[in-house]
Design a protein around this motif. Structure first.
Motif, PDB file in Angstrom:
ATOM      1  N   PRO A 165       0.830  -1.199   0.000  1.00 43.11           N
ATOM      2  CA  PRO A 165       0.000   0.000   0.000  1.00 43.11           C
ATOM      3  C   PRO A 165       0.866   1.250   0.000  1.00 43.11           C
ATOM      4  O   PRO A 165       2.015   1.217   0.434  1.00 43.11           O
ATOM      5  CB  PRO A 165      -0.803  -0.135   1.287  1.00 43.11           C
ATOM      6  N   MET A 166       0.284   2.347  -0.453  1.00 43.90           N
ATOM      7  CA  MET A 166       1.046   3.578  -0.625  1.00 43.90           C
ATOM      8  C   MET A 166       1.728   4.012   0.668  1.00 43.90           C
ATOM      9  O   MET A 166       2.886   4.444   0.657  1.00 43.90           O
ATOM     10  CB  MET A 166       0.099   4.672  -1.127  1.00 43.90           C
ATOM     11  N   ALA A 167       1.038   3.884   1.791  1.00 46.95           N
ATOM     12  CA  ALA A 167       1.577   4.316   3.076  1.00 46.95           C
ATOM     13  C   ALA A 167       0.767   3.669   4.193  1.00 46.95           C
ATOM     14  O   ALA A 167      -0.155   2.890   3.948  1.00 46.95           O
ATOM     15  CB  ALA A 167       1.539   5.839   3.186  1.00 46.95           C
ATOM     16  N   SER A 168       1.105   4.032   5.433  1.00 46.28           N
ATOM     17  CA  SER A 168       0.413   3.475   6.597  1.00 46.28           C
ATOM     18  C   SER A 168      -0.753   4.326   7.063  1.00 46.28           C
ATOM     19  O   SER A 168      -1.502   3.910   7.938  1.00 46.28           O
ATOM     20  CB  SER A 168       1.405   3.304   7.759  1.00 46.28           C
ATOM     21  N   ALA A 225      -6.064  -7.345  -0.213  1.00 42.64           N
ATOM     22  CA  ALA A 225      -7.216  -6.823  -0.968  1.00 42.64           C
ATOM     23  C   ALA A 225      -6.940  -5.464  -1.573  1.00 42.64           C
ATOM     24  O   ALA A 225      -7.725  -4.994  -2.410  1.00 42.64           O
ATOM     25  CB  ALA A 225      -8.446  -6.757  -0.058  1.00 42.64           C
ATOM     26  N   VAL A 226      -5.837  -4.829  -1.192  1.00 48.73           N
ATOM     27  CA  VAL A 226      -5.475  -3.537  -1.769  1.00 48.73           C
ATOM     28  C   VAL A 226      -5.525  -3.587  -3.292  1.00 48.73           C
ATOM     29  O   VAL A 226      -5.945  -2.627  -3.952  1.00 48.73           O
ATOM     30  CB  VAL A 226      -4.081  -3.096  -1.260  1.00 48.73           C
ATOM     31  N   THR A 251      -7.334   4.501  -2.680  1.00 51.58           N
ATOM     32  CA  THR A 251      -7.325   3.109  -2.251  1.00 51.58           C
ATOM     33  C   THR A 251      -7.166   3.016  -0.744  1.00 51.58           C
ATOM     34  O   THR A 251      -7.902   2.284  -0.065  1.00 51.58           O
ATOM     35  CB  THR A 251      -6.190   2.343  -2.955  1.00 51.58           C
ATOM     36  N   LEU A 252      -6.212   3.770  -0.192  1.00 52.00           N
ATOM     37  CA  LEU A 252      -5.998   3.727   1.255  1.00 52.00           C
ATOM     38  C   LEU A 252      -7.172   4.361   1.997  1.00 52.00           C
ATOM     39  O   LEU A 252      -7.504   3.945   3.114  1.00 52.00           O
ATOM     40  CB  LEU A 252      -4.697   4.433   1.630  1.00 52.00           C
ATOM     41  N   GLU A 253      -7.835   5.328   1.391  1.00 57.61           N
ATOM     42  CA  GLU A 253      -9.001   5.944   2.027  1.00 57.61           C
ATOM     43  C   GLU A 253     -10.116   4.919   2.225  1.00 57.61           C
ATOM     44  O   GLU A 253     -10.737   4.858   3.293  1.00 57.61           O
ATOM     45  CB  GLU A 253      -9.498   7.114   1.181  1.00 57.61           C
ATOM     46  N   LEU A 254     -10.364   4.097   1.217  1.00 60.87           N
ATOM     47  CA  LEU A 254     -11.376   3.053   1.351  1.00 60.87           C
ATOM     48  C   LEU A 254     -10.976   2.033   2.415  1.00 60.87           C
ATOM     49  O   LEU A 254     -11.799   1.603   3.226  1.00 60.87           O
ATOM     50  CB  LEU A 254     -11.588   2.353   0.002  1.00 60.87           C
ATOM     51  N   ILE A 255      -9.715   1.647   2.411  1.00 62.68           N
ATOM     52  CA  ILE A 255      -9.236   0.671   3.394  1.00 62.68           C
ATOM     53  C   ILE A 255      -9.317   1.262   4.804  1.00 62.68           C
ATOM     54  O   ILE A 255      -9.733   0.584   5.757  1.00 62.68           O
ATOM     55  CB  ILE A 255      -7.802   0.244   3.051  1.00 62.68           C
TER      56      ILE A 255
END
Length: 384
Positions: A97-100, A182-183, A322-326
């Motif tokens: 993922p892009m970041a934590s 799932a990312v 993507t990280l916002e949804l996760i």
């Protein structure tokens, strides 16, 4: 010639190295860095490349001959490394993922804007014939408005998977299967279907009591028009079958490719709409295949961006979505509440510290191994 450095020599780094070597006339790998330099040496020997070896990435920042850096390190390091190399005037391709945290994503995107360099987030499953063709079919709108989407991100990982020193902790891995497996499919989902209005989710750890994080989550996404989507993220599904199904008002399409169209009888029951099925199938068959797929295709995309031929498909803003949804899935599953999008600094999960404080800890991490002797991995895309 674009000079490339690889940071981190875990299993995924080999995919980057092999991909770059497909474009030997356009780029050249000049350096490899790992906190365990013997692993960097072994990687160079395995791929038969002559490179400079580093154990500290900071020693590479002042090298004027490095143009592009591939970051293949654990997720908690992505922001620090990306920002440092962007400020040093280097283009960056960072693994998913892009970041934590969203805060780190925003800092990375700010660094990109200030530097003017390319920041691209690895989303290699977008760069497949199946996904590109499905996206093209959805863009035709022949299916009508989407009313339901089903995302099955099914993986399987054994108990020892979370023994690796950085895995299975919120601090270093940043999450479990939702973030790190799932990312791929969550990225494809929002690319194809747009961002939902809110998310309701639940998560569990069913099979890995050596990890703090989830090994199974289920999320329901709702769109302003009433359309619903369900996302299942798992590392407990044998067979690793994965699929995305889009149900439109007129027809259904999916990866693996399948098209079904229905029209209503007088009494409301369905009958096959053969004309629409044939039209969709014909449109699918007319689509050409990509020159490359996976990491190779994405690296071609990034090299083309550096060469000024096009913009990259997956930039830092796409990576943030993507990280916002996760993050919304983690926030909802941890608080038991529906989470409205978009998320900003008011979210209790916006920062890395907020995630560490508020995310559900299922178990305490028990085992810590530096590395595995077996380096083969599965990277998804089992669409059968």
């Amino acid at each position: 010639m674009i000079n490339v450095a690889i940071i981190g020599t875990g299993a995924i780094a080999s995919a980057h190295i092999r991909a770059y070597r497909q474009f030997s006339g356009r780029c050249n790998i000049v350096a490899i860095c790992d906190i365990y330099p013997e692993k960097a040496v072994k990687s160079a020997q395995t791929h038969n490349i002559k490179v400079d070896i580093y154990s500290d990435y900071k020693e590479m920042l002042q090298r004027p001959d490095i143009d592009l850096v591939s970051i293949c390190t654990p997720p908690y390091t992505h922001a620090e490394l990306s920002i440092a190399f962007l400020h040093a005037g280097k283009h960056v391709l960072v693994e998913k993922p892009m970041a934590s945290s969203l805060e780190e994503c925003d800092a990375m995107n700010q660094a990109q804007r200030m530097s003017g360099k390319i920041l691209s987030v690895v989303s290699q499953n977008r760069f497949t014939n199946l996904m590109m063709k499905l996206k093209a079919i959805l863009d035709t709108k022949l299916m009508g408005p989407i009313v339901h989407t089903q995302v099955d991100s099914f993986w399987w990982r054994g108990y020892s998977y979370y023994d690796l020193w950085w895995r299975g902790t919120w601090e270093k891995e940043g999450g479990g299967c939702t973030l790190n497996h799932a990312v791929h499919h969550i990225d494809i989902f929002h690319w194809m279907n747009g961002m939902p209005a809110d998310v309701t989710a639940i998560a569990s750890n069913t099979s890995h009591d050596n990890a703090e994080v989830e090994d199974l989550s289920v999320a329901i996404c709702r769109y302003p028009n009433g359309s619903l989507a369900q996302i299942t993220s798992s590392v407990v599904h044998h067979g690793e079958e994965q699929q995305l199904i889009f149900q439109g008002k007129n027809a259904r399409v999916s990866v693996p490719w399948k098209v079904t169209a229905s029209k209503s009888k007088e009494n409301g029951f369905p009958e096959k709409d053969e004309e629409l099925e044939e039209k969709l199938q014909a449109a699918y068959e007319q689509l050409s295949n990509l020159d490359y797929e996976g990491h190779t295709a994405q690296i071609d995309d990034v090299l083309s961006g550096i060469e000024g031929k096009k913009g990259v498909l997956v930039d830092g803003h796409e990576g943030r979505k993507t990280l916002e949804l996760i993050t919304a899935i983690y926030q909802s599953s941890s608080t038991g509440q529906t989470v409205k999008l978009p998320l900003d600094e008011t979210s209790p999960f916006y920062t890395r510290e907020g995630v560490l404080k508020n995310a559900t800890h299922f178990y305490e991490k028990k085992n810590h191994v530096v590395s595995f002797s077996e380096n083969a991995i599965t990277t998804g895309g089992k669409y059968e």
